[in-house]
Write a protein that holds these residues in place. Structure first.
Motif, PDB file in Angstrom:
ATOM      1  N   THR A 124       0.818  -1.222   0.000  1.00  0.00           N
ATOM      2  CA  THR A 124       0.000   0.000   0.000  1.00  0.00           C
ATOM      3  C   THR A 124       0.845   1.261   0.000  1.00  0.00           C
ATOM      4  O   THR A 124       0.437   2.300  -0.526  1.00  0.00           O
ATOM      5  N   THR A 125       2.056   1.191   0.566  1.00  0.00           N
ATOM      6  CA  THR A 125       2.901   2.394   0.609  1.00  0.00           C
ATOM      7  C   THR A 125       3.373   2.760  -0.789  1.00  0.00           C
ATOM      8  O   THR A 125       3.543   3.939  -1.099  1.00  0.00           O
ATOM      9  N   GLU A 126       3.600   1.783  -1.612  1.00  0.00           N
ATOM     10  CA  GLU A 126       4.038   2.061  -2.984  1.00  0.00           C
ATOM     11  C   GLU A 126       2.901   1.930  -3.996  1.00  0.00           C
ATOM     12  O   GLU A 126       3.128   2.005  -5.211  1.00  0.00           O
ATOM     13  N   ARG A 127       1.682   1.721  -3.474  1.00  0.00           N
ATOM     14  CA  ARG A 127       0.493   1.597  -4.324  1.00  0.00           C
ATOM     15  C   ARG A 127       0.662   0.492  -5.370  1.00  0.00           C
ATOM     16  O   ARG A 127       0.327   0.655  -6.535  1.00  0.00           O
ATOM     17  N   LYS A 128       1.188  -0.624  -4.928  1.00  0.00           N
ATOM     18  CA  LYS A 128       1.368  -1.756  -5.828  1.00  0.00           C
ATOM     19  C   LYS A 128       0.395  -2.867  -5.449  1.00  0.00           C
ATOM     20  O   LYS A 128       0.284  -3.241  -4.286  1.00  0.00           O
ATOM     21  N   ASP A 129      -0.316  -3.376  -6.471  1.00  0.00           N
ATOM     22  CA  ASP A 129      -1.222  -4.497  -6.253  1.00  0.00           C
ATOM     23  C   ASP A 129      -0.424  -5.780  -6.059  1.00  0.00           C
ATOM     24  O   ASP A 129       0.749  -5.886  -6.460  1.00  0.00           O
ATOM     25  N   GLY A 130      -1.059  -6.777  -5.470  1.00  0.00           N
ATOM     26  CA  GLY A 130      -0.441  -8.083  -5.380  1.00  0.00           C
ATOM     27  C   GLY A 130      -0.300  -8.676  -6.782  1.00  0.00           C
ATOM     28  O   GLY A 130      -1.176  -8.507  -7.640  1.00  0.00           O
ATOM     29  N   HIS A 131       0.790  -9.376  -7.026  1.00  0.00           N
ATOM     30  CA  HIS A 131       0.998  -9.942  -8.364  1.00  0.00           C
ATOM     31  C   HIS A 131       1.984 -11.105  -8.308  1.00  0.00           C
ATOM     32  O   HIS A 131       2.805 -11.212  -7.396  1.00  0.00           O
ATOM     33  N   ILE A 132       1.884 -11.977  -9.314  1.00  0.00           N
ATOM     34  CA  ILE A 132       2.848 -13.068  -9.484  1.00  0.00           C
ATOM     35  C   ILE A 132       4.106 -12.479 -10.110  1.00  0.00           C
ATOM     36  O   ILE A 132       4.033 -11.607 -10.979  1.00  0.00           O
ATOM     37  N   ARG A 133       5.262 -12.990  -9.691  1.00  0.00           N
ATOM     38  CA  ARG A 133       6.523 -12.436 -10.193  1.00  0.00           C
ATOM     39  C   ARG A 133       7.495 -13.573 -10.523  1.00  0.00           C
ATOM     40  O   ARG A 133       7.626 -14.530  -9.767  1.00  0.00           O
ATOM     41  N   MET A 134       8.153 -13.445 -11.677  1.00  0.00           N
ATOM     42  CA  MET A 134       9.172 -14.409 -12.063  1.00  0.00           C
ATOM     43  C   MET A 134      10.537 -13.921 -11.579  1.00  0.00           C
ATOM     44  O   MET A 134      10.967 -12.814 -11.915  1.00  0.00           O
ATOM     45  N   SER A 135      11.220 -14.785 -10.809  1.00  0.00           N
ATOM     46  CA  SER A 135      12.525 -14.401 -10.270  1.00  0.00           C
ATOM     47  C   SER A 135      13.688 -15.085 -10.981  1.00  0.00           C
ATOM     48  O   SER A 135      14.816 -14.588 -10.945  1.00  0.00           O
ATOM     49  N   GLU A 136      13.417 -16.214 -11.603  1.00  0.00           N
ATOM     50  CA  GLU A 136      14.460 -16.932 -12.339  1.00  0.00           C
ATOM     51  C   GLU A 136      13.856 -17.498 -13.613  1.00  0.00           C
ATOM     52  O   GLU A 136      12.654 -17.814 -13.656  1.00  0.00           O
ATOM     53  N   PHE A 137      14.690 -17.649 -14.644  1.00  0.00           N
ATOM     54  CA  PHE A 137      14.205 -18.208 -15.913  1.00  0.00           C
ATOM     55  C   PHE A 137      15.338 -18.941 -16.608  1.00  0.00           C
ATOM     56  O   PHE A 137      16.486 -18.495 -16.607  1.00  0.00           O
ATOM     57  N   ARG A 138      14.995 -20.084 -17.171  1.00  0.00           N
ATOM     58  CA  ARG A 138      15.960 -20.834 -17.980  1.00  0.00           C
ATOM     59  C   ARG A 138      15.258 -21.291 -19.250  1.00  0.00           C
ATOM     60  O   ARG A 138      14.345 -22.111 -19.193  1.00  0.00           O
ATOM     61  N   PRO A 139      15.647 -20.741 -20.413  1.00  0.00           N
ATOM     62  CA  PRO A 139      14.987 -21.147 -21.652  1.00  0.00           C
ATOM     63  C   PRO A 139      15.334 -22.579 -22.025  1.00  0.00           C
ATOM     64  O   PRO A 139      16.406 -23.082 -21.686  1.00  0.00           O
ATOM     65  N   MET A 140      14.422 -23.233 -22.712  1.00  0.00           N
ATOM     66  CA  MET A 140      14.732 -24.562 -23.237  1.00  0.00           C
ATOM     67  C   MET A 140      15.761 -24.403 -24.334  1.00  0.00           C
ATOM     68  O   MET A 140      15.567 -23.641 -25.281  1.00  0.00           O
TER      69      MET A 140
END
Length: 490
Positions: free
Chosen positions: A165-181
């Protein structure tokens, strides 16, 4: 051995204990080792209703059945992997609840990212969760630019970021790591060198099997038609149209083989999607892929057709385009159009003018002349069970990478110049089309560069001429300015 390519003589399990392998399969198993796969295993594995390309399903099977045996234990590992990492859409709420409860999920999916300049943010699309505005760490889009726009298959680590709420950001899914095939390091020199161990017939059968077809079910002429579908993937800036009735598998190979090809199915296409999105400052499909395929081209239309077709004609001619005052962009992508046409009782096109029932821009001679080849898909049978490959072939991700890297391999155009025996035309567009097509066939059939004049003429020049001749025949039917031309070779 160069690089860290897999060693030769790595065993690949036979198709069945009861069915002996064919000569090309035995050689492929002995020489190429674990970059080959038993295509029948993927058919048996049972992926249910999951809509995934062959290179993904093969990747899953080979990692969970490394011995090449699909026993009960391997089947159980595959089921566990699918349930844990490749969920179906009806599991999405359960997965979201797990994320909300603080769990971290590792998902295999076709991820893509869209940039929003107004909010200075990037939005991640996660198809299995029907999520279009997830977050992503910025360094991931910098490290894996294929995420931008059309996206790429890979494994992503997802977590839930609660509302702030302090940064007015909604809850959301977030990707922290990725490895392409991606395939293990590719040794293209070794691939080309190993070609010498096969006869031409054996090699052609291996290529057809690697595409997912049963080579024994097709004549040599039909096999050459199937291989023609690969030419725009292996040769830069080849533009082609395949015309056929429904059910001949026109899109099958493009959906299942290469992550460097993008299939767009019918409907309306905008200049922003195809060329450049000025509002988002984002290149379009032609900048991201080796080949853009328009499936169901008989129903294709464009937003603002005057602009799109004008820019497209310029691109097909020059390999570059500019839109909306932006800097000119050069790319090597080819264009493939797949369209259904009606046949008569003899399985021949009902109309001499092949584009009769297609969108009007495909009857414009200035556009048709920029197409290098018309592939007669009507000469191929409808896809049925016996035509699907169930033997040994290259893994789809490996074979797709081979085709991608052969695009930039030099020397094949020089072979064409050495053996060039074209007669009947000196038209620049004819010669460009034939030389590119012939070089593409050479890369497929003779990647090692060892080919006699006779074989090059029969398997590279002849099919290239026939493909271009159909274009010239249509031009002369549609416009008297195009004289009838009979292209030949000695």
């Amino acid at each position: 051995m160069r690089g860290n390519q897999v060693p030769a003589h790595t065993p690949v399990a036979p198709r069945s204990e009861r069915i002996p392998m064919l000569p090309y399969e035995t050689k492929a198993q002995e020489i190429f080792g674990e970059v080959c796969v038993n295509k029948g295993l993927v058919q048996q594995a049972g992926f249910g209703t999951r809509s995934i390309p062959a290179f993904v399903s093969e990747w899953i099977v080979t990692r969970n059945a490394p011995s090449g045996v699909l026993d009960d234990a391997a089947q159980e590992r595959i089921r566990t992997f699918l349930n844990k990492h490749l969920p179906t859409r009806d599991q999405k709420e359960q997965l979201k609840a797990q994320l909300q409860n603080g769990e971290t999920l590792t998902i295999l999916d076709h991820f893509s990212v869209e940039i929003d300049l107004k909010k200075d943010d990037a939005y991640l699309r996660i198809p299995c969760l029907d999520e279009h505005k997830a977050g992503i760490e910025r360094h991931l889009t910098e490290s894996y630019p294929l995420l931008l726009g059309a996206g790429v298959w890979g494994v992503g680590k997802l977590r839930y970021a609660r509302p702030d709420t302090t940064e007015r950001k909604d809850g959301h899914i977030r990707m922290s790591e990725f490895r392409p095939m991606q395939n293990a390091r590719l040794d293209l020199d070794l691939y080309c060198e190993y070609r010498a161990h096969f006869s031409l017939d054996e090699w052609r059968d291996l290529l057809i099997a690697s595409m997912g077809y049963n080579p024994a079910a097709y004549s040599t002429a039909q096999q050459m038609h199937l291989l023609t579908r690969l030419v725009p993937l292996v040769q830069e800036r080849v533009n082609m149209i395949e015309l056929a009735p429904k059910g001949t598998g026109k899109s099958f190979v493009f959906l299942n083989l290469s992550r460097y090809a993008r299939l767009v199915s019918g409907g309306k296409v905008s200049a922003a999607v195809l060329f450049y999105n000025n509002a988002k400052n984002q290149p379009g499909l032609l900048s991201h892929y080796d080949l853009v395929i328009f499936d169901e081209a008989q129903s294709l239309s464009f937003d603002n057709p005057g602009e799109v077709i004008g820019v497209l004609k310029d691109y097909l001619e020059s390999g570059s385009f500019a839109r909306g005052g932006k800097q000119k962009i050069e790319t090597s992508a080819g264009l493939m159009l797949l369209a259904n046409i009606p046949l008569d009782e003899y399985r021949q096109p009902r109309h001499k003018k092949l584009f009769n029932e297609l969108p009007s821009f495909l009857s414009e001679t200035a556009f048709i002349d920029r197409i290098h080849a018309i592939l007669p898909g009507w000469e191929l049978p409808r896809i049925e069970e016996g035509l699907i490959g169930r033997g040994i072939g290259f893994k789809a991700d490996y074979f797709g990478d081979v085709l991608h890297h052969l695009r930039n391999r030099a020397g094949y155009e020089q072979i064409f110049q050495r053996y060039n025996s074209i007669s009947g035309t000196s038209d620049r567009r004819d010669m460009i089309a034939i030389s590119r097509l012939a070089a593409g066939f050479c890369k497929l059939l003779f990647p090692h560069g060892e080919v006699s004049r006779g074989d090059f003429t029969a398997y590279c020049i002849k099919p290239a001429v026939e493909l271009r001749q159909r274009v010239r025949d249509q031009l002369s039917l549609l416009d008297p300015e195009y004289a009838e031309v009979q292209i030949g070779w000695e």
